[in-house]
Design a protein around this motif. Structure first.
Motif, PDB file in Angstrom:
ATOM      1  N   LYS A 199       0.826  -1.196   0.000  1.00  0.00           N
ATOM      2  CA  LYS A 199       0.000   0.000   0.000  1.00  0.00           C
ATOM      3  C   LYS A 199       0.869   1.257   0.000  1.00  0.00           C
ATOM      4  O   LYS A 199       0.560   2.253  -0.667  1.00  0.00           O
ATOM      5  CB  LYS A 199      -0.928  -0.004   1.210  1.00  0.00           C
ATOM      6  CG  LYS A 199      -2.233   0.736   0.984  1.00  0.00           C
ATOM      7  CD  LYS A 199      -3.276   0.286   1.970  1.00  0.00           C
ATOM      8  CE  LYS A 199      -4.667   0.688   1.517  1.00  0.00           C
ATOM      9  NZ  LYS A 199      -5.710   0.186   2.416  1.00  0.00           N
ATOM     10  N   VAL A 200       1.958   1.209   0.747  1.00  0.00           N
ATOM     11  CA  VAL A 200       2.894   2.334   0.776  1.00  0.00           C
ATOM     12  C   VAL A 200       3.470   2.597  -0.609  1.00  0.00           C
ATOM     13  O   VAL A 200       3.470   3.727  -1.113  1.00  0.00           O
ATOM     14  CB  VAL A 200       4.036   2.066   1.779  1.00  0.00           C
ATOM     15  CG1 VAL A 200       5.145   3.098   1.611  1.00  0.00           C
ATOM     16  CG2 VAL A 200       3.508   2.091   3.208  1.00  0.00           C
ATOM     17  N   PHE A 201       3.957   1.540  -1.256  1.00  0.00           N
ATOM     18  CA  PHE A 201       4.611   1.716  -2.551  1.00  0.00           C
ATOM     19  C   PHE A 201       3.610   2.079  -3.649  1.00  0.00           C
ATOM     20  O   PHE A 201       3.939   2.824  -4.570  1.00  0.00           O
ATOM     21  CB  PHE A 201       5.408   0.466  -2.918  1.00  0.00           C
ATOM     22  CG  PHE A 201       6.647   0.295  -2.086  1.00  0.00           C
ATOM     23  CD1 PHE A 201       7.628   1.274  -2.080  1.00  0.00           C
ATOM     24  CD2 PHE A 201       6.834  -0.835  -1.303  1.00  0.00           C
ATOM     25  CE1 PHE A 201       8.774   1.131  -1.307  1.00  0.00           C
ATOM     26  CE2 PHE A 201       7.976  -0.982  -0.526  1.00  0.00           C
ATOM     27  CZ  PHE A 201       8.955   0.012  -0.527  1.00  0.00           C
ATOM     28  N   ILE A 202       2.387   1.578  -3.542  1.00  0.00           N
ATOM     29  CA  ILE A 202       1.345   2.000  -4.485  1.00  0.00           C
ATOM     30  C   ILE A 202       1.078   3.496  -4.327  1.00  0.00           C
ATOM     31  O   ILE A 202       0.925   4.230  -5.313  1.00  0.00           O
ATOM     32  CB  ILE A 202       0.055   1.180  -4.260  1.00  0.00           C
ATOM     33  CG1 ILE A 202       0.258  -0.264  -4.736  1.00  0.00           C
ATOM     34  CG2 ILE A 202      -1.127   1.811  -4.997  1.00  0.00           C
ATOM     35  CD1 ILE A 202      -0.871  -1.202  -4.327  1.00  0.00           C
ATOM     36  N   GLY A 203       1.022   3.948  -3.075  1.00  0.00           N
ATOM     37  CA  GLY A 203       0.814   5.372  -2.820  1.00  0.00           C
ATOM     38  C   GLY A 203       1.945   6.229  -3.361  1.00  0.00           C
ATOM     39  O   GLY A 203       1.717   7.320  -3.897  1.00  0.00           O
ATOM     40  N   ARG A 204       3.165   5.740  -3.224  1.00  0.00           N
ATOM     41  CA  ARG A 204       4.307   6.487  -3.752  1.00  0.00           C
ATOM     42  C   ARG A 204       4.262   6.549  -5.275  1.00  0.00           C
ATOM     43  O   ARG A 204       4.535   7.592  -5.882  1.00  0.00           O
ATOM     44  CB  ARG A 204       5.609   5.843  -3.281  1.00  0.00           C
ATOM     45  CG  ARG A 204       5.849   5.978  -1.794  1.00  0.00           C
ATOM     46  CD  ARG A 204       7.190   5.376  -1.395  1.00  0.00           C
ATOM     47  NE  ARG A 204       7.396   5.455   0.045  1.00  0.00           N
ATOM     48  CZ  ARG A 204       8.494   5.034   0.667  1.00  0.00           C
ATOM     49  NH1 ARG A 204       9.485   4.489  -0.038  1.00  0.00           N
ATOM     50  NH2 ARG A 204       8.614   5.140   1.969  1.00  0.00           N
ATOM     51  N   LEU A 262       0.749   9.161   2.003  1.00  0.00           N
ATOM     52  CA  LEU A 262       1.711   8.309   1.307  1.00  0.00           C
ATOM     53  C   LEU A 262       2.585   9.118   0.360  1.00  0.00           C
ATOM     54  O   LEU A 262       3.735   8.771   0.116  1.00  0.00           O
ATOM     55  CB  LEU A 262       0.972   7.198   0.555  1.00  0.00           C
ATOM     56  CG  LEU A 262       0.250   6.184   1.456  1.00  0.00           C
ATOM     57  CD1 LEU A 262      -0.547   5.203   0.629  1.00  0.00           C
ATOM     58  CD2 LEU A 262       1.239   5.455   2.346  1.00  0.00           C
ATOM     59  N   GLY A 263       2.041  10.197  -0.188  1.00  0.00           N
ATOM     60  CA  GLY A 263       2.865  11.089  -1.002  1.00  0.00           C
ATOM     61  C   GLY A 263       3.825  11.903  -0.165  1.00  0.00           C
ATOM     62  O   GLY A 263       4.706  12.579  -0.705  1.00  0.00           O
ATOM     63  N   GLY A 264       3.657  11.838   1.167  1.00  0.00           N
ATOM     64  CA  GLY A 264       4.537  12.575   2.065  1.00  0.00           C
ATOM     65  C   GLY A 264       5.974  12.109   2.010  1.00  0.00           C
ATOM     66  O   GLY A 264       6.864  12.769   2.541  1.00  0.00           O
ATOM     67  N   ASN A 265       6.208  10.966   1.379  1.00  0.00           N
ATOM     68  CA  ASN A 265       7.586  10.537   1.171  1.00  0.00           C
ATOM     69  C   ASN A 265       8.356  11.558   0.348  1.00  0.00           C
ATOM     70  O   ASN A 265       9.562  11.727   0.507  1.00  0.00           O
ATOM     71  CB  ASN A 265       7.595   9.183   0.455  1.00  0.00           C
ATOM     72  CG  ASN A 265       8.958   8.561   0.393  1.00  0.00           C
ATOM     73  OD1 ASN A 265       9.554   8.286   1.427  1.00  0.00           O
ATOM     74  ND2 ASN A 265       9.472   8.340  -0.805  1.00  0.00           N
TER      75      ASN A 265
END
Length: 688
Positions: free
Chosen positions: A322-327, A647-650
């Motif tokens: 989910k994290v990587f999908i968000g990124r 998640l885009g906060g990366n």
């Protein structure tokens, strides 16, 4: 938010994160920033909120904050070493302590007395005691060196500084951290506690109500909280600083502070580094981990025991996906990417004509181009499994310990070895079927991406199939026994060379190629990035001054914000949920099934109790378990997630929609009193 900080190599591979990240973002906006404690923007916060904490407040909160080596944050909340964190930060411990007859994950755990508190394998709690600037020493060691020589000089000086800073490795840990892409180097000194025990954890269904569909979403109804305790010499640690427990309702608009250890961000990447993530590393990561998830789900359906044993691994995989999908979504958003590109263009413009800075963006582009050529073999050369990790570590430790401290690889220096050895030797269960599944997957993905005729594929597989090789390695290994690992560790190179364990033999086979690839990466990628990163740091400081925050590095930070909802598709999202909302949300079907203790105690629960809430605080993975502190310095919750926009906060903070999700102390105390009774714990929290 499932937080699991990977080792350095995996961190590099998963996100293409260089040791020296490039700088491109604009100065921080209101509520943006994961600030180091020695550079808190008091003036800016005073301007935004009308007040700011003083140095005494910051020092006390800093001394109460805890870093957990499993990749989470936490805080002391009593003078007897009691630690508040998230349930998902202790689920690995609960899994390791569980048996088929006593599942501490599913049923929860309550230690009625301190003698019943259970030691968590591999866990260590750390508290920052000092931060000092060692930039001059590290930069001086590198000088004008280039490529691999530059990296060796840097790592050697860091090893020297860490060893000199912590002569008592039994109670202290020293870590030199790279900030601002090589613009700064700070020595963090920690007081460490290597005996950490599980005190209280609710049922998994209570902590993760809503399951994967609710993960990174809101409203939430999750009791994602647990307690640990730090011990030393067999007794609970007496701590001088701890946060006051305040089980009150959060107030909309009130200022909040999140104090923790955000894992890593790439907000300071150049456009070329972001392109690499979007085009290469993220697509591969999503593809291979989606397949791993499918393989694991299929295997878990075979028996109830496999379902139990694989649950924690599945939990981590689904969260990571989910994290990587968000990124990936963020990097495919034209508006978001344009903002990042505009920030980079502005910095370039402000730096134009500065001969001392030159063109570090061009240098980054060249190094990223070189990295593309070695990325696949570098990523896939080491398979993934706990047993293989043991073998790889034992082989490498045996080699590195024969070298002078300053010539060793990072992670194997004198300052790093105590924790590495603890994690290597602590006893915990190994599930052979899961080990074999992960190895099969690793080998098959390596062959798929490298090609069957690639020399590295031939080295890894020989004439065997992924399935046959995995079965042989796991079936013949005895590394699940900590006594075997201890004998190999203490026996050094002679024991490793004499070992017939198939995983040790395999790790020895891979070692030379692994080191050769690391040498290539250091020469062509890390070395150039280190030099370019330092210049980009100079450019940023010249353009915006030195009151800035660096990318996250899993070191202690503080962010400020407020309790506030946001608009989603034109609708206001309430910032606070109640415990009664969980009963309304429950459908009776997974994952929206109430935990058994909730249904059993439904009549006793005050359903108006605040459950979860959201704030504008700027956080990222690694912040899980971070105390959410009010302006008085009392803890009113523990951060456990972000909303989907976070998640885009990366890559960048969007204050209108980025939100931190928090479990309230009011809900935790309600659980301790009514749902999962722990009267001694309640008395301790209340100071009685």
């Amino acid at each position: 938010m499932r937080i699991s900080l990977p080792n350095l190599r995996n961190l590099l591979l998963a996100s293409a994160l260089p040791m020296a990240a490039a700088l491109s973002s604009a100065p921080a906006l209101a509520d943006e920033g994961m600030w180091t404690f020695d550079a808190f923007p008091a003036e800016q916060m005073r301007k935004d909120y009308g007040f700011a904490p003083d140095r005494q407040w910051l020092d006390r909160v800093r001394a109460s904050a805890v870093r957990l080596t499993g990749g989470c944050s936490a805080s002391f909340v009593s003078p007897a070493g009691l630690i508040l964190t998230n349930h998902h930060c202790v689920v690995d411990c609960a899994q390791n302590l569980s048996t088929q007859d006593k599942d501490l994950v599913a049923r929860g755990f309550i230690a009625a007395t301190r003698t019943e508190e259970r030691k968590c394998p591999g866990q260590q709690a750390e508290v920052v005691t000092a931060i000092s600037d060692v930039s001059g020493a590290v930069k001086g060691a590198m000088g004008t060196l280039e490529g691999e020589a530059r990296i060796k000089a840097r790592d050697g000086k860091i090893a020297e500084i860490e060893k000199a800073g912590c002569t008592d490795t039994a109670t202290t840990r020293c870590q030199v951290v790279t900030l601002f892409g090589g613009g700064q180097y700070k020595l963090y000194t920690y007081r460490k506690y290597s005996d950490v025990r599980l005190v209280w954890a609710p049922e998994f269904q209570a902590a993760f109500f809503g399951g994967d569909p609710d993960n990174f979403n809101y409203p939430r109804y999750a009791l994602d909280a647990s307690f640990l305790r730090a011990y030393e010499n067999g007794k609970p640690v007496k701590v001088a600083s701890f946060l006051k427990w305040s089980p009150r309702a959060p107030k909309v608009g009130e200022a909040t502070f999140v104090v923790g250890n955000p894992g890593s961000t790439q907000r300071l990447f150049t456009s070329d580094q972001l392109a690499f993530q979007r085009e290469v590393s993220l697509p591969i990561t999503l593809a291979v981990y989606s397949e791993l998830r499918g393989r694991l789900l299929t295997a878990m359906e075979q028996s109830a025991e496999k379902k139990r044993e694989g649950a924690d691994t599945l939990f981590g995989i689904e969260n990571s996906l989910k994290v990587f999908i968000g990124r990936q979504k963020a990097l495919n958003d034209p508006g978001f990417v344009k903002t990042l590109a505009d920030n980079e263009a502005t910095l370039k413009q402000r730096s134009a004509g500065n001969a001392a800075i030159g063109d570090p963006w061009g240098d980054v582009a060249k190094s990223v181009g070189a990295y593309r050529e070695v990325y696949l073999p570098y990523r896939f050369i080491n398979p993934q499994s706990d047993l293989y990790d043991y073998a790889h570590t034992l082989v490498r430790v045996a080699i590195e310990r024969t070298k002078p401290n300053g010539e060793r690889l990072p992670g194997y220096t004198d300052s790093a070895l105590p924790l590495l050895e603890k994690q290597l030797l602590d006893e915990r269960p190994i599930y052979p079927w899961l080990e074999q599944l992960r190895l099969e997957w690793s080998f098959s993905k390596a062959r798929e991406y490298l090609g069957a005729d690639d020399p590295d594929t031939r080295l890894m597989l020989g004439s065997e199939s992924p399935e046959g090789l995995a079965e042989r390695l796991v079936g013949g290994s005895t590394l699940a026994d900590p006594a075997v690992r201890k004998a190999l560790l203490e026996g050094g190179e002679a024991a490793i060379e004499a070992s017939k364990d198939p995983l040790i033999v395999y790790a020895r086979l891979i070692e030379a190629r692994d080191r050769a690839l690391q040498k290539l990466v250091d020469e062509r990628y890390q070395g150039p990035l280190s030099a370019a990163g330092a210049k980009l740091a100079d450019a940023r400081f010249a353009a915006y001054g030195d009151t800035l925050y660096p990318d996250a590095t899993f070191t202690l930070r503080v962010s400020y914000g407020k309790v506030q909802g946001w608009k989603e598709r034109g609708q206001e999202v309430t910032p606070v949920t109640t415990m009664g909302g969980a009963f309304e949300r429950a459908t009776g079907n997974e994952p929206f099934v109430l935990a058994s203790a909730f249904t059993a105690n439904a009549a006793k629960i005050d359903k108006a109790t605040p459950y979860d809430f959201v704030t504008t605080n700027d956080i990222i993975g690694g912040n899980s378990g971070s105390p959410v502190v009010d302006r008085t310095g009392a803890v009113i919750g523990a951060a456990f997630d972000g909303n989907i926009h976070s998640l885009g906060g990366n890559y960048g903070y969007q204050g209108d929609v980025n939100r931190t999700v928090v479990v309230s102390t009011a809900a935790v105390e309600q659980a301790l009193e009514t749902i999962y009774p722990a009267p001694a714990l309640v008395r301790e929290l209340k100071g009685r």
